[in-house]
Design a protein around this motif. Structure first.
Motif, short mmCIF file in Angstrom:
data_model
loop_
_atom_site.label_atom_id
_atom_site.label_comp_id
_atom_site.label_asym_id
_atom_site.label_seq_id
_atom_site.Cartn_x
_atom_site.Cartn_y
_atom_site.Cartn_z
N GLN A 270 0.83 -1.21 0.00
CA GLN A 270 0.00 0.00 0.00
C GLN A 270 0.86 1.26 0.00
N ARG A 271 1.92 1.24 0.76
CA ARG A 271 2.84 2.38 0.80
C ARG A 271 3.48 2.61 -0.57
N ASN B 130 0.79 3.82 -3.13
CA ASN B 130 0.38 5.21 -2.89
C ASN B 130 1.40 6.19 -3.45
N VAL B 131 2.68 5.87 -3.32
CA VAL B 131 3.73 6.71 -3.89
C VAL B 131 3.60 6.73 -5.41
N LEU C 140 0.90 6.16 -7.19
CA LEU C 140 -0.31 6.89 -7.57
C LEU C 140 -0.12 8.40 -7.49
N SER C 141 0.72 8.85 -6.58
CA SER C 141 0.95 10.29 -6.44
C SER C 141 1.81 10.85 -7.57
N LYS C 142 2.45 9.98 -8.32
CA LYS C 142 3.30 10.41 -9.44
C LYS C 142 2.65 10.01 -10.75
N ALA C 143 1.48 10.57 -11.00
CA ALA C 143 0.74 10.23 -12.22
C ALA C 143 1.55 10.65 -13.46
#
Length: 73
Positions: A35-36, A39-40, A42-45
Motif C-alpha cells: 500500500q505504501r 500510494n507513492v 499513484l501520487s506520481k501520475a
C-alpha cells in the motif's frame, strides 16, 4: 524491491485487479508495504502527451451517471 517489480505488481493491482492479499502472497511483501509503494506510485501520475491533429477516444464508465431518461435525449 526493484522498481521493475514494483511496476509489475502495481500493474497487476490496477489492470489485473488482483487484491493486495494476492500480490502480498506472490511477492512476499506485507499488505501495508505494498500500500505504501502503490500510494507513492499513484501520487506520481504520468503526464499525458497528445497532438491536436490526432483523434482521441475516450471510454467513460457510466456507473455514476443517472439513468433518468424522462427528460429526453
Amino acid at each position: 524491491m526493484s522498481l521493475k517489480n514494483k511496476e509489475i505488481w502495481f500493474r497487476k493491482w490496477i489492470v489485473g485487479k488482483q487484491t493486495y492479499e494476492q500480490i502480498s502472497a506472490e511477492s512476499g511483501y506485507s499488505v501495508s508495504t505494498l500500500q505504501r509503494y502503490f500510494n507513492v506510485m499513484l501520487s506520481k501520475a504520468p503526464k499525458l502527451n497528445y497532438s491536436q491533429n490526432k483523434e482521441a477516444y475516450l471510454l467513460i464508465d457510466g456507473t455514476y451517471f443517472s439513468n433518468d431518461l424522462s427528460g429526453g435525449l
